[in-house]
Write a protein that holds these residues in place. Structure first.
Motif, mmCIF file in Angstrom:
data_model
loop_
_atom_site.group_PDB
_atom_site.id
_atom_site.type_symbol
_atom_site.label_atom_id
_atom_site.label_comp_id
_atom_site.label_asym_id
_atom_site.label_seq_id
_atom_site.Cartn_x
_atom_site.Cartn_y
_atom_site.Cartn_z
ATOM 1 N N GLY A 191 -1.267 17.050 12.630
ATOM 2 C CA GLY A 191 -1.800 16.246 13.726
ATOM 3 C C GLY A 191 -0.925 15.058 14.065
ATOM 4 N N GLU A 192 -1.571 13.953 14.336
ATOM 5 C CA GLU A 192 -0.869 12.748 14.784
ATOM 6 C C GLU A 192 0.129 12.246 13.734
ATOM 7 N N ILE A 193 1.303 11.855 14.192
ATOM 8 C CA ILE A 193 2.316 11.254 13.328
ATOM 9 C C ILE A 193 2.528 9.819 13.825
ATOM 10 N N THR A 194 2.237 8.854 12.971
ATOM 11 C CA THR A 194 2.299 7.448 13.366
ATOM 12 C C THR A 194 3.390 6.724 12.598
ATOM 13 N N VAL A 195 4.216 5.999 13.306
ATOM 14 C CA VAL A 195 5.321 5.258 12.695
ATOM 15 C C VAL A 195 5.073 3.760 12.862
ATOM 16 N N ARG A 196 5.234 3.019 11.768
ATOM 17 C CA ARG A 196 5.146 1.557 11.824
ATOM 18 C C ARG A 196 6.392 0.986 11.159
ATOM 19 N N SER A 197 6.873 -0.122 11.686
ATOM 20 C CA SER A 197 8.073 -0.748 11.137
ATOM 21 C C SER A 197 7.787 -2.176 10.707
ATOM 22 N N SER A 198 8.802 -2.825 10.161
ATOM 23 C CA SER A 198 8.714 -4.217 9.701
ATOM 24 C C SER A 198 7.606 -4.397 8.672
ATOM 25 N N LEU A 199 7.686 -3.607 7.615
ATOM 26 C CA LEU A 199 6.680 -3.640 6.553
ATOM 27 C C LEU A 199 7.274 -4.183 5.249
ATOM 28 N N THR A 200 6.394 -4.716 4.408
ATOM 29 C CA THR A 200 6.784 -5.204 3.080
ATOM 30 C C THR A 200 5.865 -4.575 2.037
ATOM 31 N N ASP A 201 6.469 -4.163 0.940
ATOM 32 C CA ASP A 201 5.716 -3.540 -0.157
ATOM 33 C C ASP A 201 5.729 -4.479 -1.364
ATOM 34 N N PHE A 202 4.544 -4.921 -1.775
ATOM 35 C CA PHE A 202 4.389 -5.790 -2.939
ATOM 36 C C PHE A 202 3.819 -4.973 -4.106
ATOM 37 N N THR A 203 4.299 -5.268 -5.302
ATOM 38 C CA THR A 203 3.751 -4.654 -6.506
ATOM 39 C C THR A 203 3.290 -5.751 -7.456
ATOM 40 N N PHE A 204 2.027 -5.645 -7.906
ATOM 41 C CA PHE A 204 1.457 -6.610 -8.844
ATOM 42 C C PHE A 204 0.893 -5.866 -10.056
ATOM 43 N N LEU A 205 0.952 -6.531 -11.210
ATOM 44 C CA LEU A 205 0.309 -5.970 -12.389
ATOM 45 C C LEU A 205 -1.198 -6.145 -12.283
ATOM 46 N N ILE A 206 -1.925 -5.161 -12.784
ATOM 47 C CA ILE A 206 -3.387 -5.223 -12.776
ATOM 48 C C ILE A 206 -3.854 -6.377 -13.668
ATOM 49 N N SER A 207 -4.843 -7.120 -13.157
ATOM 50 C CA SER A 207 -5.416 -8.229 -13.925
ATOM 51 C C SER A 207 -6.915 -8.292 -13.655
ATOM 52 N N ASP A 208 -7.590 -9.182 -14.353
ATOM 53 C CA ASP A 208 -9.035 -9.343 -14.155
ATOM 54 C C ASP A 208 -9.367 -9.946 -12.794
ATOM 55 N N THR A 209 -8.391 -10.587 -12.161
ATOM 56 C CA THR A 209 -8.642 -11.258 -10.876
ATOM 57 C C THR A 209 -8.038 -10.537 -9.680
ATOM 58 N N ILE A 210 -7.371 -9.425 -9.925
ATOM 59 C CA ILE A 210 -6.618 -8.769 -8.856
ATOM 60 C C ILE A 210 -7.515 -8.270 -7.732
ATOM 61 N N LEU A 211 -8.685 -7.720 -8.065
ATOM 62 C CA LEU A 211 -9.573 -7.198 -7.031
ATOM 63 C C LEU A 211 -10.187 -8.329 -6.204
ATOM 64 N N ARG A 212 -10.494 -9.435 -6.849
ATOM 65 C CA ARG A 212 -11.041 -10.579 -6.129
ATOM 66 C C ARG A 212 -10.024 -11.082 -5.101
ATOM 67 N N ASN A 213 -8.772 -11.160 -5.524
ATOM 68 C CA ASN A 213 -7.734 -11.620 -4.609
ATOM 69 C C ASN A 213 -7.450 -10.597 -3.505
ATOM 70 N N GLN A 214 -7.563 -9.336 -3.853
ATOM 71 C CA GLN A 214 -7.396 -8.313 -2.822
ATOM 72 C C GLN A 214 -8.498 -8.436 -1.766
ATOM 73 N N GLY A 215 -9.701 -8.777 -2.208
ATOM 74 C CA GLY A 215 -10.791 -9.005 -1.267
ATOM 75 C C GLY A 215 -10.493 -10.159 -0.325
ATOM 76 N N ARG A 216 -9.880 -11.212 -0.847
ATOM 77 C CA ARG A 216 -9.497 -12.357 -0.004
ATOM 78 C C ARG A 216 -8.476 -11.929 1.045
ATOM 79 N N LEU A 217 -7.545 -11.079 0.625
ATOM 80 C CA LEU A 217 -6.539 -10.594 1.580
ATOM 81 C C LEU A 217 -7.191 -9.743 2.663
ATOM 82 N N LEU A 218 -8.152 -8.913 2.283
ATOM 83 C CA LEU A 218 -8.816 -8.047 3.258
ATOM 84 C C LEU A 218 -9.566 -8.860 4.312
#
Length: 219
Positions: A80-107
């Motif tokens: 089906g549809e093929i979508t292209v996006r540019s100008s992206l950044t990929d971050f990698t973080f180690l899992i922690s007890d607070t990672i999901l809370r911070n991900q919620g803030r980002l969302l």
């Protein structure tokens, strides 16, 4: 008891690229038989004629179960549809007890900016977040207390919508990624859902990657 056919089949199936090339009929069987003969003879413990190996290779290349099946091609024709996006950044973080809370803030920020790109994947030890580079500073701020192990910039994504039957046909992803590999395209990241997958590549490779995927529809 080992036979020439079984040993040849086992040898070829250990080499996916060779297997596909053989199935597509683009290999000279006589030349290939000379190349693999020493290993076949070692496995069988006796001398083997080239002609016998050629016949075994011919049977494999004619076997519909050995070939890339028509079911895979049928699914890929219905991409089906093929979508292209540019100008992206990929971050990698180690899992922690607070990672999901911070991900919620980002969302919360992402939800207020409907035009930005966002996707993430979580493994056992790491969390990856891919965003439009306009959100780089936001990510750095929200996750400032987290341990960042990697950051890659100037990436592009290609998101592909697959037909629903992709989950019941083996070899779909192998078929796609094999052709990307043949073109020398490096996949920085692969993120998938049931009927969709996204690949991340360097921006200078996105045009070539898009062409490879688009051409799958015309197999």
């Amino acid at each position: 008891m080992k036979t020439i056919s079984s040993v040849v089949e086992h040898y070829i199936k250990k080499k996916p690229f060779l297997q596909t090339a053989l199935a597509q009929g683009i290999i000279n069987l006589t030349s290939l038989s000379r190349q693999v003969r020493p290993e076949i003879e070692a496995q069988l413990g006796k001398e083997v004629r080239n002609g016998a190996i050629v016949m075994a290779l011919k049977r494999l290349s004619d076997d519909l179960e050995f070939r890339a099946t028509h079911r895979i091609v049928k699914v890929l024709k219905n991409i089906g549809e093929i979508t292209v996006r540019s100008s992206l950044t990929d971050f990698t973080f180690l899992i922690s007890d607070t990672i999901l809370r911070n991900q919620g803030r980002l969302l919360e920020v992402v939800n207020k900016n409907k035009d930005v790109f966002y996707t993430s994947s979580r493994g056992v030890n790491e969390l990856n977040i891919v965003v439009s580079n306009s959100l780089d500073d936001v990510v750095e701020d929200v996750f400032s207390a987290e341990r960042q192990t990697q950051k890659a910039e100037n990436l592009s994504s290609i998101t592909v919508k697959l037909p629903a039957e992709n989950v019941s046909v083996p070899g779909i992803y192998y078929f796609i990624f094999q052709r990307l590999a043949w073109e020398g395209i490096v996949l920085y990241e692969v993120i998938s859902t049931t009927n969709e997958f996204t690949i991340l590549v360097d921006e200078d490779q996105v045009d070539n990657a898009f062409t490879v995927i688009k051409d799958l529809k015309s197999l």
